[in-house]
Design a protein around this motif. Structure first.
Motif, PDB file in Angstrom:
ATOM      1  N   ASN A 172      16.205  12.480   5.619  1.00  0.00           N
ATOM      2  CA  ASN A 172      14.878  11.982   5.237  1.00  0.00           C
ATOM      3  C   ASN A 172      14.959  11.513   3.790  1.00  0.00           C
ATOM      4  O   ASN A 172      14.986  12.340   2.874  1.00  0.00           O
ATOM      5  N   PRO A 173      14.986  10.204   3.546  1.00  0.00           N
ATOM      6  CA  PRO A 173      15.187   9.686   2.193  1.00  0.00           C
ATOM      7  C   PRO A 173      13.958   9.760   1.276  1.00  0.00           C
ATOM      8  O   PRO A 173      14.042   9.399   0.108  1.00  0.00           O
ATOM      9  N   ASN A 174      12.834  10.243   1.789  1.00  0.00           N
ATOM     10  CA  ASN A 174      11.627  10.335   0.967  1.00  0.00           C
ATOM     11  C   ASN A 174      11.728  11.500  -0.009  1.00  0.00           C
ATOM     12  O   ASN A 174      12.011  12.627   0.399  1.00  0.00           O
TER      13      ASN A 174
ATOM     14  N   ARG B 217      12.179   6.459  -2.346  1.00  0.00           N
ATOM     15  CA  ARG B 217      13.186   6.540  -1.295  1.00  0.00           C
ATOM     16  C   ARG B 217      14.547   6.601  -1.971  1.00  0.00           C
ATOM     17  O   ARG B 217      14.884   5.736  -2.768  1.00  0.00           O
TER      18      ARG B 217
ATOM     19  N   THR C  25       8.210   4.193  -4.625  1.00  0.00           N
ATOM     20  CA  THR C  25       7.216   3.602  -3.733  1.00  0.00           C
ATOM     21  C   THR C  25       5.812   3.820  -4.289  1.00  0.00           C
ATOM     22  O   THR C  25       4.883   3.124  -3.916  1.00  0.00           O
TER      23      THR C  25
END
Length: 140
Positions: free
Chosen positions: A61-63, A85, A123
């Motif tokens: 999960n790159p968040n 991210r 983001t």
């Protein structure tokens, strides 16, 4: 405050703050740790080992969520919250860009195969506890 002024305030915090928290997601729960950060404009970079849990967590999960700037001086300290991210970078370009002698404690040198760089593309960025209306969000 205009978006240009807000960006300059955020960059000032990033210039002055090198240590912050990086939160990833592990088993659907947040997992935070202190990291050292550098930046190129609003993109953040942090060195780490490819043998850490955070690299596995980012691949799943790159968040990520980052806090930088709070110095613990009081309730009014300005800091930034960054949602982004993350990606794992192992190119010589990034590794040499971040390398410094303090890292010899963990790695043999910038060509150490275990040494990687996390690159975080924001983001969302919020400037917190600034003297004006807080929080303020930078439009990306």
């Amino acid at each position: 405050m205009s978006q240009a002024e807000l960006k300059q305030q955020i960059l000032k915090v990033l210039d002055e703050s090198k240590v912050g928290t990086l939160a990833t997601v592990k088993n659907n729960k947040p997992h935070s740790r202190y990291m050292t950060f550098s930046h190129d404009e609003l993109t953040l970079y942090t060195p780490t080992s490819n043998e850490t849990h955070k690299t596995d967590e980012i691949e799943d999960n790159p968040n990520v969520h980052i806090l930088l700037g709070y110095e613990g001086e009081g309730y009014g300290d300005t800091f930034v919250e960054i949602e982004g991210r993350a990606s794992v970078e192992d190119s010589a370009h990034y590794k040499e860009k971040l390398w410094n002698d303090h890292m010899k404690r963990w790695f043999e040198g910038p060509d150490d195969p275990n040494y990687i760089v996390l690159k975080i593309q924001p983001t969302a960025i919020r400037l917190m506890n600034d003297e004006e209306d807080s929080p303020q969000s930078l439009e990306l």
